[in-house]
Scaffold this motif. Structure first.
Motif, PDB file in Angstrom:
ATOM      1  N   ILE A 195      -9.562  -3.183 -49.062  1.00 15.94           N
ATOM      2  CA  ILE A 195     -10.064  -3.393 -47.775  1.00 15.94           C
ATOM      3  C   ILE A 195      -9.107  -3.806 -46.809  1.00 15.94           C
ATOM      4  O   ILE A 195      -9.469  -3.503 -45.610  1.00 15.94           O
ATOM      5  CB  ILE A 195     -11.131  -4.824 -48.093  1.00 15.94           C
ATOM      6  N   ASN A 196      -8.366  -4.643 -47.033  1.00 16.14           N
ATOM      7  CA  ASN A 196      -7.060  -4.841 -45.872  1.00 16.14           C
ATOM      8  C   ASN A 196      -6.552  -3.545 -45.474  1.00 16.14           C
ATOM      9  O   ASN A 196      -6.333  -3.633 -44.111  1.00 16.14           O
ATOM     10  CB  ASN A 196      -6.319  -6.005 -46.448  1.00 16.14           C
ATOM     11  N   ALA A 197      -6.359  -2.868 -46.237  1.00 12.96           N
ATOM     12  CA  ALA A 197      -5.391  -1.448 -45.770  1.00 12.96           C
ATOM     13  C   ALA A 197      -6.392  -0.547 -45.002  1.00 12.96           C
ATOM     14  O   ALA A 197      -5.893  -0.018 -44.269  1.00 12.96           O
ATOM     15  CB  ALA A 197      -5.096  -0.682 -47.173  1.00 12.96           C
ATOM     16  N   ILE A 198      -7.634  -0.603 -45.274  1.00 14.42           N
ATOM     17  CA  ILE A 198      -8.719   0.030 -44.413  1.00 14.42           C
ATOM     18  C   ILE A 198      -8.710  -0.830 -43.068  1.00 14.42           C
ATOM     19  O   ILE A 198      -8.554  -0.072 -42.110  1.00 14.42           O
ATOM     20  CB  ILE A 198     -10.043   0.018 -45.156  1.00 14.42           C
ATOM     21  N   ILE A 199      -8.772  -1.849 -42.998  1.00 10.14           N
ATOM     22  CA  ILE A 199      -9.166  -2.576 -41.789  1.00 10.14           C
ATOM     23  C   ILE A 199      -7.742  -2.336 -40.934  1.00 10.14           C
ATOM     24  O   ILE A 199      -7.809  -1.987 -39.605  1.00 10.14           O
ATOM     25  CB  ILE A 199      -9.135  -4.147 -41.849  1.00 10.14           C
ATOM     26  N   GLU A 200      -6.788  -2.677 -41.578  1.00 10.75           N
ATOM     27  CA  GLU A 200      -5.493  -2.415 -40.799  1.00 10.75           C
ATOM     28  C   GLU A 200      -5.080  -0.940 -40.011  1.00 10.75           C
ATOM     29  O   GLU A 200      -5.023  -0.839 -38.975  1.00 10.75           O
ATOM     30  CB  GLU A 200      -4.159  -2.867 -41.466  1.00 10.75           C
ATOM     31  N   LYS A 201      -5.689   0.053 -41.081  1.00  9.25           N
ATOM     32  CA  LYS A 201      -5.486   1.282 -40.419  1.00  9.25           C
ATOM     33  C   LYS A 201      -6.612   1.637 -39.404  1.00  9.25           C
ATOM     34  O   LYS A 201      -6.249   2.421 -38.281  1.00  9.25           O
ATOM     35  CB  LYS A 201      -5.704   2.236 -41.614  1.00  9.25           C
ATOM     36  N   ALA A 202      -7.729   1.063 -39.635  1.00 11.23           N
ATOM     37  CA  ALA A 202      -8.835   1.349 -38.755  1.00 11.23           C
ATOM     38  C   ALA A 202      -8.455   0.715 -37.203  1.00 11.23           C
ATOM     39  O   ALA A 202      -8.902   1.584 -36.240  1.00 11.23           O
ATOM     40  CB  ALA A 202     -10.090   0.728 -39.101  1.00 11.23           C
ATOM     41  N   LYS A 203      -7.734  -0.234 -37.039  1.00 10.53           N
ATOM     42  CA  LYS A 203      -7.250  -0.732 -35.729  1.00 10.53           C
ATOM     43  C   LYS A 203      -6.560   0.163 -35.093  1.00 10.53           C
ATOM     44  O   LYS A 203      -6.545   0.147 -33.878  1.00 10.53           O
ATOM     45  CB  LYS A 203      -6.578  -2.063 -36.110  1.00 10.53           C
ATOM     46  N   LYS A 204      -6.084   1.186 -35.705  1.00  6.07           N
ATOM     47  CA  LYS A 204      -4.902   2.197 -35.271  1.00  6.07           C
ATOM     48  C   LYS A 204      -5.600   3.487 -34.952  1.00  6.07           C
ATOM     49  O   LYS A 204      -5.142   4.478 -34.510  1.00  6.07           O
ATOM     50  CB  LYS A 204      -3.804   2.558 -35.997  1.00  6.07           C
TER      51      LYS A 204
END
Length: 428
Positions: free
Chosen positions: A74-83
């Motif tokens: 989930i954290n990997a998705i969130i961080e990528k979505a910010k970009k």
């Protein structure tokens, strides 16, 4: 349990979505009643719109191997979505997950990412046809490779009879190039080769089928297919959308020691997001555009969110030396417990299991292909399904689907499931 909110939502969904669902098995047609609408999930549990809690044995049909809402994913998705969510351009992450996948799976040199298992299998067959310059393929009755036209074929009569469509919209022209074989019957496959010499581009098979229940391949069946393909200049395609990165790091190829020419992936490789992939030897994969003449493309292929989720999932599976043994042990524990309570309650049944895939068939005879799977008592299964649902246990709403075990399940969850099956068995 009360399902008031779910029932209301299903009525509303039917007004704007065909059948109220976006994939047919979700509609509960096989078991009766209305589907449950899920609001959220965590670990081994689902929570529906009426706030009922369920132990989940579907796990999104396989990918939630580490549990729902697994924090690193989930954290990997969130961080990528910010970009940004989609670029339609190459990204470094696509190369990183490709390198990781190739390192984990034997016999593959290159991999192409797509958006679903259906797309992966469809593209793999097109590649095989282009590479071999042949048109026909062999698939197996009961094996599901997505809803591409070439795969929605039912068997005709006679050893050399062409397939016929079993879904409106599939043309006879498409169907004639798909030959149907019986799973676990190598002599049947040999007869198809004899009747179609130098015409068969590929065999496509789920090495462990999951859409007629879990069906283990008989000893030497897969290796005999490999030998047949070698003898006839035919490619062997393993549809590992369910088995890939679940039965072992290297999937069924590793588990059974059989080399596929092309392997198809999905489910686990996306970490719960829509992802598919197909992979193979360099000389085959280089036949794809832009290097070769076989065209395949997709704007969202290699989508950064999906790549982020999949990369994190594969990293964890690759670094956890005990993950597959834990899954094996938990599923074996469940199998032993179900076997005990159904036997004690004089129920006719057969349990099939390979690793963390398991299915219960209400028939005392061996289940080894689609025909034997159809002998199960579906009326008993319907009651079994609904009674377990009342106890907060969510299994596949079809007698022809595999259960998938997640590492997030505790032994307390497994003990509760076995106890509940014991109580339900007394009513069957």
């Amino acid at each position: 349990m009360l399902y008031q909110r779910s029932s209301q939502l299903f009525v509303e969904a039917n007004k704007v979505i065909p059948g109220g669902v976006n994939s047919p098995v979700r509609a509960f047609k096989s078991v009766g009643g209305n589907p449950i609408f899920i609001k959220e999930a965590k670990g081994a549990y689902l929570f529906d719109e009426d706030d009922n809690k369920y132990i989940d044995y579907i796990n999104s049909w396989g990918p939630m191997i580490l549990g729902h809402a697994h924090e690193p994913v989930i954290n990997a998705i969130i961080e990528k979505a910010k970009k940004g969510t989609s670029f339609g351009t190459p990204t470094e992450l696509e190369t990183k997950i490709a390198e990781l996948a190739v390192s984990m799976v034997p016999n593959i040199d290159k991999i192409r990412f797509v958006n679903s298992g259906t797309e992966a299998c469809m593209s793999a067959v097109r590649l095989a046809r282009g590479y071999t310059k042949r048109d026909k393929i062999i698939k197996f009755s009961g094996c599901y490779h997505g809803h591409s036209d070439s795969f929605l074929i039912a068997a005709g009569s006679g050893l050399s009879t062409f397939g016929v469509p079993n879904s409106p919209g599939v043309t006879e022209g498409t169907a004639k190039d798909t030959l149907l074989a019986r799973f676990n019957d190598i002599e049947n496959v040999k007869s198809l080769f004899e009747a179609n010499k130098n015409e068969i581009a590929a065999i496509i098979i789920e090495p462990v089928p999951g859409n007629m229940g879990c069906i283990p391949p008989k000893a030497s069946f897969l290796s005999s297919l490999r030998a047949l393909c070698d003898e006839n200049g035919t490619l062997l395609i393993f549809d590992e959308v369910m088995t890939g990165f679940r039965l072992a790091k290297g999937g069924a190829q590793e588990l059974y020691g059989v080399r596929a020419d092309i392997a198809c992936y999905g489910k686990v490789i996306g970490g719960g997001l829509p992802v598919g992939a197909f992979a193979g030897r360099e000389e085959i994969m280089n036949y794809l555009s832009p290097m070769g003449p076989v065209y395949q493309a997709g704007t969202l292929s290699g989508n950064p969110l999906a790549m982020a989720a999949g990369y994190q999932m594969l990293l964890e599976l690759n670094s956890d030396a005990q993950i597959f043994s834990r899954l094996e042990e938990k599923t074996a524990y469940l199998e032993k417990g179900i076997d005990k309570v159904l036997s004690e309650n004089n129920i006719d049944f057969t349990i099939n299991r390979v690793g963390s895939m398991i299915s219960v068939h209400f028939d005392k005879n061996e289940v080894y292909d689609f025909e034997t799977a159809k002998n199960g008592d579906n009326e008993t299964f319907k009651k079994f399904f609904h009674e377990l649902l009342k106890k907060g246990i969510y299994i596949a709403p079809s007698a022809y689907e595999t259960w998938f075990i997640t590492d997030a399940l505790s032994y307390e969850d497994l003990d509760y499931t076995i106890k509940s099956i014991d109580e339900v068995a007394k009513t069957l």
